[in-house]
Design an enzyme around this catalytic site. Structure first.
Site, PDB file in Angstrom:
ATOM      1  N   GLU A 226     134.549  26.298   3.673  1.00 28.00           N
ATOM      2  CA  GLU A 226     134.428  24.833   3.708  1.00 28.00           C
ATOM      3  C   GLU A 226     132.957  24.519   3.934  1.00 28.00           C
ATOM      4  O   GLU A 226     132.466  24.576   5.062  1.00 28.00           O
ATOM      5  CB  GLU A 226     135.291  24.272   4.848  1.00 28.00           C
ATOM      6  CG  GLU A 226     136.789  24.450   4.638  1.00 28.00           C
ATOM      7  CD  GLU A 226     137.362  23.448   3.642  1.00 28.00           C
ATOM      8  OE1 GLU A 226     136.738  22.399   3.411  1.00 28.00           O
ATOM      9  OE2 GLU A 226     138.435  23.735   3.084  1.00 28.00           O
ATOM     10  N   CYS A 260     129.932  16.363   7.035  1.00 27.85           N
ATOM     11  CA  CYS A 260     129.818  17.099   5.769  1.00 27.85           C
ATOM     12  C   CYS A 260     130.102  16.222   4.560  1.00 27.85           C
ATOM     13  O   CYS A 260     129.561  16.468   3.489  1.00 27.85           O
ATOM     14  CB  CYS A 260     130.750  18.300   5.779  1.00 27.85           C
ATOM     15  SG  CYS A 260     132.441  17.869   6.161  1.00 27.85           S
TER      16      CYS A 260
HETATM   17  P1  NAD Z   1     126.538  26.416  12.478  1.00 29.94           P
HETATM   18  O1  NAD Z   1     125.076  26.731  12.536  1.00 29.94           O
HETATM   19  O2  NAD Z   1     127.229  26.000  13.711  1.00 29.94           O
HETATM   20  O3  NAD Z   1     127.234  27.690  11.839  1.00 29.94           O
HETATM   21  C1  NAD Z   1     128.608  27.751  11.566  1.00 29.94           C
HETATM   22  C2  NAD Z   1     129.174  29.006  12.179  1.00 29.94           C
HETATM   23  O4  NAD Z   1     128.528  30.150  11.653  1.00 29.94           O
HETATM   24  C3  NAD Z   1     128.992  29.066  13.691  1.00 29.94           C
HETATM   25  O5  NAD Z   1     130.220  29.406  14.294  1.00 29.94           O
HETATM   26  C4  NAD Z   1     127.931  30.110  13.882  1.00 29.94           C
HETATM   27  O6  NAD Z   1     128.091  30.823  15.086  1.00 29.94           O
HETATM   28  C5  NAD Z   1     128.117  31.022  12.702  1.00 29.94           C
HETATM   29  N1  NAD Z   1     126.859  31.679  12.335  1.00 29.94           N
HETATM   30  C6  NAD Z   1     125.609  31.137  12.344  1.00 29.94           C
HETATM   31  N2  NAD Z   1     124.704  32.049  11.916  1.00 29.94           N
HETATM   32  C7  NAD Z   1     125.390  33.186  11.633  1.00 29.94           C
HETATM   33  C8  NAD Z   1     125.017  34.478  11.131  1.00 29.94           C
HETATM   34  N3  NAD Z   1     123.756  34.790  10.846  1.00 29.94           N
HETATM   35  N4  NAD Z   1     126.002  35.388  10.967  1.00 29.94           N
HETATM   36  C9  NAD Z   1     127.275  35.103  11.231  1.00 29.94           C
HETATM   37  N5  NAD Z   1     127.679  33.889  11.700  1.00 29.94           N
HETATM   38  C10 NAD Z   1     126.760  32.946  11.899  1.00 29.94           C
HETATM   39  O7  NAD Z   1     126.830  25.283  11.449  1.00 29.94           O
HETATM   40  P2  NAD Z   1     126.025  24.895  10.189  1.00 29.94           P
HETATM   41  O8  NAD Z   1     126.072  25.981   9.182  1.00 29.94           O
HETATM   42  O9  NAD Z   1     124.707  24.297  10.562  1.00 29.94           O
HETATM   43  O10 NAD Z   1     126.991  23.685   9.721  1.00 29.94           O
HETATM   44  C11 NAD Z   1     126.529  22.651   8.999  1.00 29.94           C
HETATM   45  C12 NAD Z   1     126.991  22.797   7.576  1.00 29.94           C
HETATM   46  O11 NAD Z   1     128.396  22.843   7.555  1.00 29.94           O
HETATM   47  C13 NAD Z   1     126.596  21.657   6.681  1.00 29.94           C
HETATM   48  O12 NAD Z   1     126.177  22.154   5.446  1.00 29.94           O
HETATM   49  C14 NAD Z   1     127.881  20.891   6.505  1.00 29.94           C
HETATM   50  O13 NAD Z   1     127.969  20.166   5.321  1.00 29.94           O
HETATM   51  C15 NAD Z   1     128.886  21.979   6.566  1.00 29.94           C
HETATM   52  N6  NAD Z   1     130.165  21.460   6.997  1.00 29.94           N
HETATM   53  C16 NAD Z   1     131.206  21.525   6.135  1.00 29.94           C
HETATM   54  C17 NAD Z   1     132.424  21.000   6.509  1.00 29.94           C
HETATM   55  C18 NAD Z   1     133.615  21.058   5.612  1.00 29.94           C
HETATM   56  O14 NAD Z   1     134.691  20.844   6.116  1.00 29.94           O
HETATM   57  N7  NAD Z   1     133.468  21.338   4.333  1.00 29.94           N
HETATM   58  C19 NAD Z   1     132.567  20.422   7.760  1.00 29.94           C
HETATM   59  C20 NAD Z   1     131.486  20.393   8.608  1.00 29.94           C
HETATM   60  C21 NAD Z   1     130.282  20.935   8.231  1.00 29.94           C
END
Ligand code: NAD
Length: 472
Positions: A226, A260
């Site tokens: 997602e 998102c």
């Molecule tokens: P985040 O940085 O919190 O990362 C998401 C998860 O990935 C966390 O649990 C984190 O611990 C893990 N993570 C981070 N780096 C990692 C690595 N190197 N290796 C393994 N795991 C790792 O969140 P984010 O990525 O900044 O989230 C924002 C993004 O999520 C935006 O692009 C947003 O559009 C998208 N998003 C999508 C939805 C959806 O439902 N489609 C909902 C919310 C957010």
């Protein structure tokens, strides 16, 4: 078992990196006992999850205020109210969904009965992001439990108060033998990803999604990703500009743009560019007052890194509304940018903050071409009173979801799948699709042994083939 009787999970019992393999193994063994399969267990777990959301609502709302400065109304609408709604929808239909579906058996295989059986996948991993840190972990969990799985939840470390609240309360309400929370960041997630799961459900950005998919490929684990992207919002010449402005301002500045499916940028017909800008200004003032920094209804940026990233984007246009930042308060005013070059940074990556570039277009076709030339977004919005224009936009673009004359609100329809396409993700959930995502459709043919015609067995001959061809 009442929540009070559940085992107390103390600090010392919170799993660290080295306990992760054993934890996953324990869940795997529990799953094998069949504990999660009965409908009664699934229903009871869903009931307890709803009970947790209701009894601990204030704790979750407070955690969200701490992490994101989020107003309670928005936390209720997007998290503490959203999850119970999802539970109610799923619980009501679960008995029907889990029933095996009979399908016809061809003559050649008679006598026999065929059916599709929904079976749980096993042990699943749910990795959540920080922007809606409760909903985006618990809403997939509803599907995982409904389908009869064990689950590991990994909330985002970037929303520490919400993560701690989940780690504290989930084990007190949910069956701790089947649902576990692992807090932490990269090392914990990496270690989790090294384990074998039966499904990985990841919500977050595309960079980590690639890490997740690569790790999943080692065990051939299916994934739901997602993701996000730049969700465009097209405003046509004949749109109701007043309503469009109100809905765009709500959807964009909800959670300070850290949504998102927020409209990332606006493509407005040049004839209504000025009226739209005026209405956006008026609406922002109506919603957040003279100084949005003092408004109790306006959230903050998650952390200093994202604040600095967003502040830098302000240079990519003229801030005709807002533009004010306060790093000490992680505040960025609701901002509308004009004079934005489509090749500038603000138009490259998902903004994920309260900055709205507005780009004029000559006509709807120019907007459609603009969208088509870019990665497929998670959502697409079109404001128009002309049904043919709406249809044309929907038919000539691809996006995870879409709204005509609204933004974000399609997520509130439990019958609609929620998920991306192309760069915005793979797989979908909500409602029945959550159940399907975490279920396997097992094909079962059941035969008796009383009759066993020799038709299909060697030695083959022309007569057998003639009959077999007639029967299939
Ligand atoms: P985040 O940085 O919190 O990362 C998401 C998860 O990935 C966390 O649990 C984190 O611990 C893990 N993570 C981070 N780096 C990692 C690595 N190197 N290796 C393994 N795991 C790792 O969140 P984010 O990525 O900044 O989230 C924002 C993004 O999520 C935006 O692009 C947003 O559009 C998208 N998003 C999508 C939805 C959806 O439902 N489609 C909902 C919310 C957010």
């Amino acid at each position: 078992m009442a929540p009070m009787d559940a085992p107390q999970i103390t600090e010392a019992r919170r799993p660290g990196v080295d306990q992760i393999p054993a934890l996953v193994d324990e869940l795997r063994r529990t799953f094998h006992t069949g504990r999660t399969r009965p409908l009664a267990w699934r229903r009871e777990q869903l009931r307890r999850l709803a009970q947790m959301m209701s009894e601990r609502e204030e704790i979750f709302i407070e955690a969200l205020r701490e992490d994101l400065g989020r107003p309670r109304f928005e936390s209720w609408i997007a998290e503490t109210g959203f999850v119970p709604n999802e539970i109610a929808h799923v619980s009501k239909r679960l008995a029907r969904w889990t029933k095996p579906k009979k399908v016809p058996t061809p003559l050649a295989l008679q006598p026999g009965k065929s059916r599709i059986v929904r079976e749980p996948l096993g042990v699943v991993l749910i990795v959540g992001p920080w922007n809606y840190p409760i909903q985006l972990v618990l809403s997939p969990l509803v599907g995982a439990i409904a389908a009869g799985n064990c689950a590991v939840l990994k909330p985002s470390e970037l929303a520490p108060a919400s993560s701690a609240a989940l780690a504290e309360w989930v084990p007190k309400y949910m069956d701790p033998a089947c649902v576990r929370v692992v807090e932490g960041g990269v090392p914990e997630t990496q270690t989790l990803l090294d384990q074998r799961f039966d499904h990985i459900f990841y919500t977050g950005g595309g960079t980590v999604a690639r890490i997740v998919m690569q790790a999943a490929s080692k065990h051939l684990t299916p994934v739901t990703l997602e993701l996000g992207g730049k969700s465009p919002c097209i405003v046509d010449r004949d749109a109701d500009v007043e309503v469009a402005a109100r809905r765009i301002v709500w959807g964009k500045f909800l959670n300070a743009g850290q949504t998102c499916v927020a409209p990332d940028y606006v493509l407005v017909h040049q004839d209504v560019e000025k009226p739209l800008e005026d209405m956006l200004r008026e609406t922002i003032h109506q919603f957040y007052g003279d100084d949005p920094q003092k408004s109790p209804d306006y959230s903050r940026i998650i952390n200093a890194r994202h604040h600095a990233r967003l502040s830098a984007l302000l240079a990519d246009g003229t801030a005709v509304i807002g533009g004010v930042t306060d790093p000490a308060d992680r505040y960025i005013a609701p901002t509308v940018l004009r004079d934005v070059d489509p090749s500038s940074r603000v138009m490259q990556d998902e903004i994920f903050g309260p900055i709205l570039p507005v780009l004029p277009v000559r006509d709807v076709q120019e907007a459609v071409d603009f969208v088509y030339d870019r990665p497929k977004p998670l959502a697409l919005y079109v404001f128009t009173r002309n049904a043919a224009v709406a249809r044309h936009v929907l038919e000539s673009t691809s996006s995870g979801g879409a709204c005509v004359n609204d933004v974000v609100a399609h997520l509130g329809v439990p019958e609609l799948p929620f998920g991306g396409v192309g760069d915005s993700g793979m797989g979908a959930y909500h409602g029945r699709l959550s159940f399907e995502t975490f279920s396997h459709r097992k094909a079962v043919l059941e035969k008796g042994t009383r009759v066993d015609p020799p038709l299909r067995y060697p030695p083959y001959d022309a007569a057998k083939e003639k009959w077999a061809r007639k029967l299939v």
